[in-house]
Design an enzyme around this catalytic site. Structure first.
Site, PDB file in Angstrom:
ATOM      1  N   GLU A   1      -3.207  -3.124  -2.520  1.00 38.27           N
ATOM      2  CA  GLU A   1      -4.262  -2.263  -1.674  1.00 38.27           C
ATOM      3  C   GLU A   1      -4.676  -1.011  -2.393  1.00 38.27           C
ATOM      4  OE1 GLU A   1      -3.666  -1.662   2.472  1.00 38.27           O
ATOM      5  OE2 GLU A   1      -5.677  -0.940   2.694  1.00 38.27           O
TER       6      GLU A   1
ATOM      7  N   ASP B   1     -12.087   7.361   6.520  1.00 37.96           N
ATOM      8  CA  ASP B   1     -11.055   6.256   6.485  1.00 37.96           C
ATOM      9  C   ASP B   1     -10.470   6.219   8.124  1.00 37.96           C
ATOM     10  OD1 ASP B   1      -9.614   4.001   6.269  1.00 37.96           O
ATOM     11  OD2 ASP B   1      -8.043   5.085   5.286  1.00 37.96           O
TER      12      ASP B   1
ATOM     13  N   ASP C   1     -10.607   4.256  10.499  1.00 39.90           N
ATOM     14  CA  ASP C   1      -9.831   3.102  11.361  1.00 39.90           C
ATOM     15  C   ASP C   1     -10.381   2.948  12.597  1.00 39.90           C
ATOM     16  OD1 ASP C   1      -8.120   1.575   9.373  1.00 39.90           O
ATOM     17  OD2 ASP C   1      -7.431   3.627   8.919  1.00 39.90           O
TER      18      ASP C   1
ATOM     19  N   HIS D   1     -11.700   2.234   2.316  1.00 37.05           N
ATOM     20  CA  HIS D   1     -11.195   2.723   1.342  1.00 37.05           C
ATOM     21  C   HIS D   1     -12.088   2.988   0.164  1.00 37.05           C
ATOM     22  CE1 HIS D   1      -6.895   1.712   2.606  1.00 37.05           C
ATOM     23  NE2 HIS D   1      -7.522   2.602   3.653  1.00 37.05           N
TER      24      HIS D   1
ATOM     25  N   ASP E   1      -7.398  -4.232  10.202  1.00 37.62           N
ATOM     26  CA  ASP E   1      -6.748  -2.959  10.021  1.00 37.62           C
ATOM     27  C   ASP E   1      -7.569  -1.851  10.672  1.00 37.62           C
ATOM     28  OD1 ASP E   1      -5.053  -0.761   9.280  1.00 37.62           O
ATOM     29  OD2 ASP E   1      -5.582  -0.821   7.152  1.00 37.62           O
TER      30      ASP E   1
ATOM     31  N   LYS F   1      -6.901   2.647  -2.441  1.00 37.01           N
ATOM     32  CA  LYS F   1      -7.578   3.776  -1.622  1.00 37.01           C
ATOM     33  C   LYS F   1      -8.123   4.809  -2.367  1.00 37.01           C
ATOM     34  CE  LYS F   1      -5.954   6.322   2.543  1.00 37.01           C
ATOM     35  NZ  LYS F   1      -5.518   5.959   3.788  1.00 37.01           N
TER      36      LYS F   1
ATOM     37  N   TRP G   1       0.934  -1.142   0.015  1.00 38.11           N
ATOM     38  CA  TRP G   1       0.014  -0.051   0.068  1.00 38.11           C
ATOM     39  C   TRP G   1       0.781   1.252  -0.018  1.00 38.11           C
ATOM     40  CZ3 TRP G   1      -0.100   3.700   4.154  1.00 38.11           C
ATOM     41  CH2 TRP G   1      -1.237   4.850   3.583  1.00 38.11           C
TER      42      TRP G   1
ATOM     43  N   ASP H   1      -9.935  -2.932   1.429  1.00 32.59           N
ATOM     44  CA  ASP H   1      -9.678  -2.285   2.690  1.00 32.59           C
ATOM     45  C   ASP H   1     -11.338  -1.629   2.874  1.00 32.59           C
ATOM     46  OD1 ASP H   1      -9.943  -0.073   4.682  1.00 32.59           O
ATOM     47  OD2 ASP H   1      -7.588  -0.683   5.036  1.00 32.59           O
TER      48      ASP H   1
ATOM     49  N   HIS I   1      -8.895  -6.185   4.197  1.00 29.19           N
ATOM     50  CA  HIS I   1      -8.671  -5.290   5.530  1.00 29.19           C
ATOM     51  C   HIS I   1      -9.947  -4.956   6.204  1.00 29.19           C
ATOM     52  CE1 HIS I   1      -4.152  -3.634   5.055  1.00 29.19           C
ATOM     53  NE2 HIS I   1      -3.969  -5.130   5.227  1.00 29.19           N
TER      54      HIS I   1
HETATM   55  C1  RNT Z   1      -3.892   2.983   5.032  1.00 30.81           C
HETATM   56  C2  RNT Z   1      -3.978   1.553   4.736  1.00 30.81           C
HETATM   57  C3  RNT Z   1      -3.041   0.539   5.039  1.00 30.81           C
HETATM   58  C4  RNT Z   1      -2.516   0.824   6.420  1.00 30.81           C
HETATM   59  C5  RNT Z   1      -1.560  -0.176   7.148  1.00 30.81           C
HETATM   60  C6  RNT Z   1      -0.902   0.322   8.344  1.00 30.81           C
HETATM   61  O1  RNT Z   1      -4.995   3.609   4.400  1.00 30.81           O
HETATM   62  O2  RNT Z   1      -5.222   1.019   5.042  1.00 30.81           O
HETATM   63  O3  RNT Z   1      -3.355  -0.762   5.034  1.00 30.81           O
HETATM   64  O4  RNT Z   1      -3.417   0.987   7.373  1.00 30.81           O
HETATM   65  O5  RNT Z   1      -0.765  -0.769   6.364  1.00 30.81           O
HETATM   66 ZN    ZN Z   2      -5.843  -1.302   5.051  1.00 29.70          ZN
END
Ligand code: RNT
Ligand code: ZN
Length: 419
Positions: A225, A293, A295, A261, A325, A227, A184, A258, A285
């Site tokens: 990945e 985003d 998290d 994203h 994640d 985004k 990523w 993810d 993720h």
């Molecule tokens: C960032 C991505 C990525 C990170 C990790 C730490 O937006 O989601 O996966 O969160 O690699």
């Molecule tokens: Zn991620």
């Protein structure tokens, strides 16, 4: 509490829909979840990277975060001591390299030996390891990285990513289980670009170069990945969804989605079936985006449940590789981890206790009335009795007793860390 009795009664209830609860628990027990190491220390790592960069952010300053490998490993042990499941994995980032005195190496010079302590740790506990190049929080990651116009910067991150493939291969060889290595990059722009194509072309070429090294594709599963935006990169993301899906498909690597994203009304649960039609494996993720985003910790919420249902109903428990994640620094980090792990497992269990074949048949018959009736009725089935029996059967604390252990750990361990 008579867990056994409640479980037997719950089984009778689920049996009315033809659901095999014992079978569901066995499948759950063998379903791997790759637990991200970075919830334990707010994505800092041990290579002296300093402040988190790359448009991602932890918020909060809850005391007791891990600052040494021993602390982080101890904390992960605590989470696993409260978490059922036989096949779990730890997802490491390259910045979690553990250097002996005088052994520090920059990211492009990392070697397997810098991760030997993690291999020893994983071996002793029967855990698998997954890996990620860390292409942020570094002096060479202040602007674009693998898509940079500066060849020196690109080459540095290409070398880093190749080093990470070698380390992933080492993990797979040592632990006897393939290692997922996820790329990523944070590359993007705050404002309207003057050129969208060139950075994407350079990213593509960098990826080609990374993948040109010789590595065992059975051992290392390279993922990419996507985004949609990052903080300070709101207008343009080099590794967008279209870029990563097309690249992964054309290069024969694995796409990683993810669920933080995408645009707010897009859901990964709806994407999975399409992805599974065209890809052998899909990596996830699982996270919880709150308005962005963000998290947040994974909850037992509708979208997590729906993602799990798609994995189960498409018979894809071996094709969808689930990693977590999230990084919440505002609450006890061990609790955050444990809640997230439990919730991903609860979502899987919930999916395993759903009569998918019956629902599919009703859909084909056009009986949408009954689909809704069953789906809604299931929401109040005795799911908790099955979960708590599963915990008890594994000698794990049921109901809120697991939380008492976290409180005790906070008193005995975290509160003594002096931050
Ligand atoms: C960032 C991505 C990525 C990170 C990790 C730490 O937006 O989601 O996966 O969160 O690699
Ligand atoms: Zn991620």
């Amino acid at each position: 509490m008579d867990f056994e009795k409640r479980y037997q009664e719950a089984k009778e209830v689920y049996a009315t829909l033809g659901i095999d609860v014992d079978g569901a628990l066995e499948k759950l027990d063998n379903f791997p979840i790759s637990m991200h190491c970075w919830q334990g220390d707010d994505v800092v790592g041990f290579d002296g990277a300093g402040a988190l960069s790359g448009g991602i952010q932890t918020t909060g300053n809850y005391p007791g975060k891990a600052t040494t490998p021993e602390q982080l490993m101890g904390d992960i042990d605590k989470v696993f001591s409260l978490t059922p499941g036989k096949k779990h994995r730890i997802n490491l980032h390259a910045c979690y390299a553990i250097f002996q005195e005088g052994q520090w190496a920059d990211r492009d010079q990392l070697e397997p030996k810098h991760f030997q302590a993690w291999v020893d740790y994983a071996k002793q506990r029967g855990l698998g390891l997954d890996f990620n190049p860390t292409i942020f929080s570094h002096p060479k990651a202040t602007g674009l990285t693998l898509s940079s116009p500066d060849k020196e910067i690109r080459d540095f991150w290409i070398r880093h990513s190749q080093a990470c493939i070698r380390i992933s291969e080492y993990f797979a060889t040592e632990l006897g289980t393939p290692c997922l290595m996820n790329i990523w990059i944070p590359d993007g722009l705050k404002d309207i670009p003057g050129d969208r194509m060139a950075p994407r072309r350079r990213f593509k070429e960098s990826l080609d170069e990374i993948l040109s090294i010789d590595y065992d594709k059975e051992k290392v599963l390279v993922c990419l990945e996507s985004k949609v935006f990052g903080i300070g990169m709101e207008s343009y993301t080099v590794g967008s969804s279209e870029f990563t899906l097309n690249y992964a498909k054309s290069a024969g690597i694995t796409p990683l989605m993810d669920n933080g994203h995408y645009h707010p009304t897009e859901v990964v649960s709806d994407k999975l079936s399409a992805m599974l039609l065209f890809n052998d494996k899909v990596a996830l993720h699982v996270t919880r985006p709150v308005r962005w985003d963000s998290d947040h910790v994974v909850l037992f919420d509708d979208e997590t449940k729906e993602i799990a249902k798609e994995i189960v109903r498409n018979d894809a428990m071996e094709r969808v590789l689930v990693g977590l994640d999230f990084f919440d620094a505002s609450i006890n980090r061990i609790s955050a981890w444990t809640v997230g792990m439990h919730n991903m497992q609860k979502a899987m269990l919930n999916a395993l206790l759903t009569p998918h074949a019956q629902l599919a048949k009703l859909q084909d018959e056009g009986n949408f009335t009954k689909i809704m009736a069953i789906q809604e009725e299931l929401k109040t089935y005795p799911f908790g009795d099955v979960w708590n029996y599963y915990m008890a059967k594994n000698n794990l604390p049921s109901y809120l007793d697991w939380f008492k252990e976290i409180e005790q750990y906070e008193t005995d361990v975290l509160s003594k860390r002096g931050q």
